[in-house]
Design a protein around this motif. Structure first.
Motif, PDB file in Angstrom:
ATOM      1  N   SER A  52       0.824  -1.202   0.000  1.00 10.28           N
ATOM      2  CA  SER A  52       0.000   0.000   0.000  1.00 10.28           C
ATOM      3  C   SER A  52       0.861   1.256   0.000  1.00 10.28           C
ATOM      4  N   SER A  53       0.214   2.387  -0.212  1.00 10.56           N
ATOM      5  CA  SER A  53       0.940   3.656  -0.339  1.00 10.56           C
ATOM      6  C   SER A  53       1.745   4.007   0.918  1.00 10.56           C
ATOM      7  N   PHE A  68       9.874 -13.992  -0.544  1.00 11.95           N
ATOM      8  CA  PHE A  68       9.989 -12.632  -1.073  1.00 11.95           C
ATOM      9  C   PHE A  68       9.493 -11.640  -0.026  1.00 11.95           C
ATOM     10  N   THR A  69      10.110 -10.462  -0.029  1.00 14.38           N
ATOM     11  CA  THR A  69       9.681  -9.388   0.859  1.00 14.38           C
ATOM     12  C   THR A  69       9.621  -8.084   0.072  1.00 14.38           C
ATOM     13  N   ILE A  70       8.464  -7.440   0.129  1.00 15.90           N
ATOM     14  CA  ILE A  70       8.295  -6.144  -0.527  1.00 15.90           C
ATOM     15  C   ILE A  70       8.451  -5.048   0.517  1.00 15.90           C
ATOM     16  N   SER A  71       9.075  -3.946   0.118  1.00 11.62           N
ATOM     17  CA  SER A  71       9.233  -2.815   1.019  1.00 11.62           C
ATOM     18  C   SER A  71       9.318  -1.540   0.194  1.00 11.62           C
ATOM     19  N   VAL A  79      10.625   1.385  -4.489  1.00  6.68           N
ATOM     20  CA  VAL A  79      10.056   0.185  -3.876  1.00  6.68           C
ATOM     21  C   VAL A  79      10.975  -0.983  -4.208  1.00  6.68           C
ATOM     22  N   TYR A  80      11.109  -1.892  -3.267  1.00  3.24           N
ATOM     23  CA  TYR A  80      12.025  -3.018  -3.424  1.00  3.24           C
ATOM     24  C   TYR A  80      11.278  -4.344  -3.358  1.00  3.24           C
ATOM     25  N   LEU A  81      11.871  -5.338  -3.976  1.00  2.00           N
ATOM     26  CA  LEU A  81      11.402  -6.708  -3.828  1.00  2.00           C
ATOM     27  C   LEU A  81      12.625  -7.570  -3.543  1.00  2.00           C
ATOM     28  N   GLN A  82      12.767  -7.981  -2.300  1.00  2.00           N
ATOM     29  CA  GLN A  82      13.851  -8.874  -1.911  1.00  2.00           C
ATOM     30  C   GLN A  82      13.413 -10.298  -2.176  1.00  2.00           C
ATOM     31  N   MET A  83      14.175 -11.003  -2.985  1.00  2.00           N
ATOM     32  CA  MET A  83      13.817 -12.355  -3.383  1.00  2.00           C
ATOM     33  C   MET A  83      14.894 -13.314  -2.887  1.00  2.00           C
ATOM     34  N   ASN A  84      14.513 -14.184  -1.993  1.00  2.00           N
ATOM     35  CA  ASN A  84      15.430 -15.181  -1.427  1.00  2.00           C
ATOM     36  C   ASN A  84      14.989 -16.580  -1.826  1.00  2.00           C
ATOM     37  N   SER A  85      15.886 -17.522  -1.660  1.00  2.00           N
ATOM     38  CA  SER A  85      15.593 -18.933  -1.951  1.00  2.00           C
ATOM     39  C   SER A  85      14.956 -19.084  -3.330  1.00  2.00           C
TER      40      SER A  85
END
Length: 128
Positions: A52-53, A68-71, A79-85
């Motif tokens: 969200s905003s 995955f983690t969005i921040s 905006v980021y998308l951390q992608m693991n495994s």
């Protein structure tokens, strides 16, 4: 000119990690929900994760939940998308998009017609 630019894609081995970035120019992301989408060859585009905003609400596809983690960093307009495994089935072109409608987050970035701005995508390839 209003645009979103993705970066951070590349080739990674299974089990590896990547961090995708979605940077805005020409407008501020503060008032926009952001979605990450992906499209693999021969498959339809799917929503991966959205935020969200304010960053208070996030959502993930079941296939990436826990990996995955969005921040977002509104100060950096990114905006980021951390992608693991990462898995071979994560291979796709990843796109970010911006929507003025925070309600799309609860529905995992749908409807996509509510997303007004789209980046050109960044390729993620997971292969040994």
């Amino acid at each position: 000119q209003l645009q979103l630019v993705e970066s951070g894609g590349g080739l990674v081995q299974p089990g590896g990690s990547l961090r995708l970035s979605c940077a805005a120019s020409g407008f501020t992301l503060d008032y926009y929900a952001i979605g990450w989408f992906r499209q693999a060859p021969g498959k339809e585009r799917e929503g991966v994760s959205c935020i969200s905003s304010t960053g208070s609400t996030t959502n993930y596809a079941n296939s990436v939940k826990g990996r995955f983690t969005i921040s977002r960093d509104n100060a950096k307009n990114t905006v980021y998308l951390q992608m693991n495994s990462l898995k071979p089935e994560d291979t796709a072109i990843y796109y970010c998009a911006a929507s003025e409608d925070d309600d799309t987050v609860q529905a995992l970035c749908v409807p996509t017609y509510r997303y007004d701005y789209w980046g050109q995508g960044t390729q993620v390839t997971v292969s040994s």
